[in-house]
Every structure is written in structure tokens, then in C-alpha cells.
Motif scaffolding. Structure first.
Motif, PDB file in Angstrom:
ATOM      1  N   GLU A   1       0.816  -1.215   0.000  1.00 52.98           N
ATOM      2  CA  GLU A   1       0.000   0.000   0.000  1.00 52.98           C
ATOM      3  C   GLU A   1       0.848   1.262   0.000  1.00 52.98           C
ATOM      4  O   GLU A   1       0.380   2.337  -0.388  1.00 52.98           O
ATOM      5  N   ARG A   2       2.119   1.156   0.406  1.00 52.46           N
ATOM      6  CA  ARG A   2       2.993   2.336   0.410  1.00 52.46           C
ATOM      7  C   ARG A   2       3.406   2.750  -1.002  1.00 52.46           C
ATOM      8  O   ARG A   2       4.002   3.817  -1.181  1.00 52.46           O
ATOM      9  N   ASN A   3       3.105   1.901  -1.983  1.00 53.06           N
ATOM     10  CA  ASN A   3       3.384   2.221  -3.385  1.00 53.06           C
ATOM     11  C   ASN A   3       2.176   2.802  -4.098  1.00 53.06           C
ATOM     12  O   ASN A   3       2.200   2.979  -5.318  1.00 53.06           O
ATOM     13  N   ILE A   4       1.108   3.090  -3.348  1.00 57.07           N
ATOM     14  CA  ILE A   4      -0.148   3.526  -3.964  1.00 57.07           C
ATOM     15  C   ILE A   4      -0.667   4.784  -3.281  1.00 57.07           C
ATOM     16  O   ILE A   4      -0.651   4.891  -2.052  1.00 57.07           O
ATOM     17  N   ALA A   5      -1.135   5.716  -4.084  1.00 52.98           N
ATOM     18  CA  ALA A   5      -1.812   6.910  -3.570  1.00 52.98           C
ATOM     19  C   ALA A   5      -3.068   7.148  -4.399  1.00 52.98           C
ATOM     20  O   ALA A   5      -3.161   6.722  -5.560  1.00 52.98           O
ATOM     21  N   ILE A   6      -4.027   7.818  -3.799  1.00 54.71           N
ATOM     22  CA  ILE A   6      -5.308   8.091  -4.443  1.00 54.71           C
ATOM     23  C   ILE A   6      -5.390   9.570  -4.821  1.00 54.71           C
ATOM     24  O   ILE A   6      -4.783  10.428  -4.174  1.00 54.71           O
ATOM     25  N   ALA A   7      -6.122   9.851  -5.880  1.00 55.08           N
ATOM     26  CA  ALA A   7      -6.317  11.228  -6.340  1.00 55.08           C
ATOM     27  C   ALA A   7      -7.791  11.476  -6.588  1.00 55.08           C
ATOM     28  O   ALA A   7      -8.569  10.535  -6.783  1.00 55.08           O
ATOM     29  N   ASN A   8      -8.185  12.730  -6.576  1.00 55.44           N
ATOM     30  CA  ASN A   8      -9.541  13.098  -6.978  1.00 55.44           C
ATOM     31  C   ASN A   8      -9.618  13.122  -8.504  1.00 55.44           C
ATOM     32  O   ASN A   8      -9.705  14.168  -9.144  1.00 55.44           O
ATOM     33  N   GLY A   9      -9.549  11.941  -9.083  1.00 51.49           N
ATOM     34  CA  GLY A   9      -9.528  11.793 -10.533  1.00 51.49           C
ATOM     35  C   GLY A   9      -8.108  11.822 -11.059  1.00 51.49           C
ATOM     36  O   GLY A   9      -7.222  12.467 -10.483  1.00 51.49           O
ATOM     37  N   SER A  10      -7.860  11.127 -12.157  1.00 49.68           N
ATOM     38  CA  SER A  10      -6.501  11.081 -12.695  1.00 49.68           C
ATOM     39  C   SER A  10      -6.077  12.417 -13.302  1.00 49.68           C
ATOM     40  O   SER A  10      -4.884  12.696 -13.404  1.00 49.68           O
TER      41      SER A  10
END
Length: 416
Positions: free
Chosen positions: A99-108
Motif C-alpha cells: 500500500e505504500r506504493n499507492i496513492a489516491i487522487a480526486n480523478g486522474s
């Protein structure tokens, strides 16, 4: 009103803003407008049913409901969602990530604004760097995202002519030369606007070039692998420590929840998350909440393989056939449809520009995207950039057929 350099740049007219505004105002002016220009996904009952079921389960549980509506997440995004997505990617492809290799965004789109400006623009030593597009045309949404001028450079593609009025763009490595000003390579796979899918060999070569230059390779997989898997050709998912992979839930059928995903090495993820915290504070919870169980159970794979991919492949095949019938002996070519949900049409020697064709079609109630917007970063005049249009085929089939007839009629008039 006195605006800063930032304010001046981002408040002026731009390709993406103009087209999005046109899409909205066109419906007000003409509710019967045939919308063949937008990027909305098609409506799949199976997908909508899946999303509804998961959302209803969340709303029925007071703790989950509070987590959905009443809590901020960290700038990295929902922790449970990132754990399940990392586990899914590791199971599917053997990628060494957590999970430390993943981040979320408000849309790409939001993710790319941050990512592109992290690697290009003014550098601490006073030099300037740019984002290089190894294949053009490329996604219009990138074009105006840079905080500085001359933000993009691009390499003109090789054009391979195929049978049955088809053609394909390929990376022309003989033209691809990167100077010290290159801050990153960026390519979408499948490509919006053309539906092109760069081959595994092309990806491997670009990865090699990026490593040699000490810059990242950014792959935009909004339409691609492993989800929503809108692919009609063989392709292998690609990620490593030098690759930034951007994914999205939008084309799966949830554009309204605005959930983009960044997969990269921890150093990049932490830098991105810090910037994301400043720009967005936190990301929305609805997309991750709906999708977490889909990744945990593997349901997302069944949904894409059994419903999403076949739906778009069927539509692409039918639309190509309709264009062939309608355009007849006109001098046209269609980019080989390998993914996404657009057709890219090339009218060689078109007597009017793609912008003029766009305006004529708009007056007749059909919205398409003029292709010249998608060749940003490319130096020199090239007639080809004014001879192409992008057409979406995901709307009502009868409307799409009617739109094709009008497009063919207007192109025929242009050649007279």
C-alpha cells in the motif's frame, strides 16, 4: 482584475476547457445534440448493478456509512483500499509492492496536474525541464496542465498503413532524442484520442531510455490494464520502480466519483501525497469504498473481462463497419481500434481544417473532437495534425449511426 502568472495562464481559454464548456452549452442550445465528442463511458447494467450493491451494503452498516461520509482520509488515500489494491496487483502480476506504493487522487486529471509539475518546469538549479511525449497525438487533458511555458515536447510518430482503410501510429525511435531538459516520458496506453496501444516492445524500449536518462516513465492506464481493461489487442501490464502507473475508476463506469490511482515507488508516492495534501487536503471516499471489496474478492476482474471489454469491442467493431459503409470511396483512414472507446479518423488532404469540420458538424447537431488539439508539444507544421478527428461510439447506437451519416455527408461536401 490583476492576476498572477498562474491566474493568467489557468483562467484563459484552453483546448480542454473550451471543449468541455462546448459540450455543456451544446446540450442547452440543442438537447437533441448527438454527443460523439465526450469521454463519458457507456452504461453497462452489470457494472451499475455491481456498484449499487456495494454502495447499499455500505449504507446499511452504520460504521461503514460514517467512514464514507464523516471522515477525512490521509493525503495518500483510503488505507484499506490501498492494501486491497496492492494485494490484487501482486496476485495478478507478481509486482513487488505494498500500500505504500499507492496513492489516491480526486480523478486522474488531478493526479497528472501534480505529477507532471513534479518532474517538469523550473528546477532548483534554475534550469528548466519538460515532459516528453514519445508518441503524438496524445491526451488533450495534459496540454494545459504545466505551470510554465514550453512544458511539453513530442516526437512525431511513424505511420503504418494497413489494409481495409486502417492505419497505426508507432513510436519512431529514430526520431526520439532526449536532451538534458527531459524530466519524464509520458504516454497513455491505450491512447486517448486514437485507441492506439503501444506494444510491449515499445514499452520496454521506452523504459530502457527513461532509465538511461534517470527520469521516470509515466504510463496513463485510465482505459487499460488491469482495469477497466478496454483493450482489443494483446498487451502485458507494466510497472517497476522507475515507472509511474496511473489508473482510474472512471472508465470502469464511475467517472462521477473522481477516483484516480497512482502506483509508483515509495519516494515518489510520498512526494505526490504531500503535494496532494496541499492541493486537495484529502480525496473522496465513495470510489474507494465501492471498489475495496471488488479488489479483495477479485470481482473486478470478472466484471471487466465478462462485461466491460466485450461491450466496447462490440461497439468498436460495429462503428468501424458503419464508417466504412458511410464513407465509401472517400480518402479516409481509421486508426486500428486497439482500446479505449474512440475512433480516430484521418481524412488525408482534407480541404478544410479539423476545427472547421468540427464547427460545421456542430451546426448540424453532431459533436466530435477536432484533432489538432492533440498534437501539443510537436514542433513544425504538419498537415496531418489538421486532418484528424476523434469520435466516441459509446452513446445510443441509433444516435451513433445517425451521427456517422452526418459526418460522412459533411466530409463528402468538404472534398467537393
Amino acid at each position: 482584475m490583476k492576476l498572477s502568472v498562474f491566474g493568467t495562464k489557468f483562467s484563459r481559454d484552453s483546448g480542454i476547457v473550451g471543449l468541455m464548456d462546448d459540450l455543456g452549452s451544446a446540450l442547452v442550445e440543442n438537447p437533441g445534440m448527438i454527443m460523439m465528442g465526450g469521454g463519458n463511458p457507456g452504461r453497462l447494467p452489470e457494472a451499475e448493478s455491481t456498484f449499487r450493491r456495494h454502495l447499499e451494503n455500505i449504507l446499511a452498516d452504520p460504521d461503514k456509512r460514517h467512514r464514507l461520509f464523516g471522515r477525512y482520509q490521509s493525503p495518500h488515500g483510503d488505507h484499506e483500499f490501498r492494501i486491497e489494491l496492492a494485494a490484487f496487483l501482486k496476485r495478478q502480476f507478481g509486482w513487488n509492492l505494498t500500500e505504500r506504493n499507492i496513492a489516491i487522487a480526486n480523478g486522474s486529471q488531478s493526479a497528472f496536474f501534480v505529477l507532471l509539475n513534479m518532474f517538469a518546469g523550473e528546477m532548483p538549479d534554475g534550469s528548466r525541464r519538460s515532459i516528453h511525449l514519445p508518441l503524438t497525438p496524445e491526451y488533450l487533458g495534459y496540454a494545459d496542465s504545466g505551470l510554465s511555458e514550453d512544458f511539453f515536447s513530442a516526437t512525431r510518430p511513424e505511420i503504418e498503413l494497413l489494409d481495409d482503410h486502417l492505419f497505426k501510429y508507432r513510436v519512431d525511435f529514430s526520431r526520439l532524442e532526449l536532451g538534458e531538459e527531459a524530466g519524464a516520458l509520458c504516454v497513455s496506453r491505450p491512447t486517448n484520442p486514437t485507441g492506439n496501444v503501444i506494444t510491449d516492445n515499445e514499452v520496454a524500449h521506452l523504459d530502457e531510455i527513461a532509465r538511461e536518462k534517470g527520469i521516470p516513465l509515466i504510463l496513463d492506464g485510465a482505459y487499460g490494464l488491469p482495469f477497466p481493461n478496454i483493450l482489443f489487442t494483446e498487451a502485458t501490464p507494466h510497472w517497476n520502480e522507475n515507472t509511474i502507473l496511473a489508473l482510474s475508476l472512471s472508465k470502469l463506469g464511475m467517472p462521477g466519483v473522481r477516483t484516480g490511482i497512482v502506483v509508483a515507488r515509495e519516494e515518489i508516492i510520498n512526494a505526490y501525497a504531500n503535494a496532494n495534501g496541499i492541493v486537495n487536503l484529502a480525496c473522496g471516499n465513495i470510489g474507494p469504498a465501492i471498489a475495496t471489496e471488488m479488489f479483495r474478492s477479485g470481482e473486478i476482474e470478472k466484471l471487466t473481462n465478462s462485461h466491460v471489454t466485450p461491450f466496447y469491442l462490440d461497439r468498436a467493431t460495429k462503428t468501424v463497419d458503419e464508417f466504412r459503409r458511410a464513407l465509401g470511396d472517400l480518402p479516409y483512414r481509421i486508426h486500428k481500434p486497439e482500446g479505449a472507446f474512440f475512433l480516430w479518423l484521418w481524412f488525408e488532404g482534407l480541404p478544410v481544417s479539423s476545427q472547421e469540420l468540427y464547427q460545421r458538424l456542430k451546426k448540424r447537431g453532431v459533436l466530435i473532437v477536432p484533432g489538432h488539439h492533440c498534437f501539443f508539444g510537436l514542433e513544425g507544421d504538419w498537415p496531418h495534425r489538421h486532418e484528424c478527428i476523434r469520435v466516441s461510439y459509446v452513446q445510443d447506437e441509433k444516435q451513433v449511426r445517425r451521427g456517422i451519416e452526418i459526418i460522412a455527408d459533411e466530409v463528402r461536401k468538404a472534398y467537393r
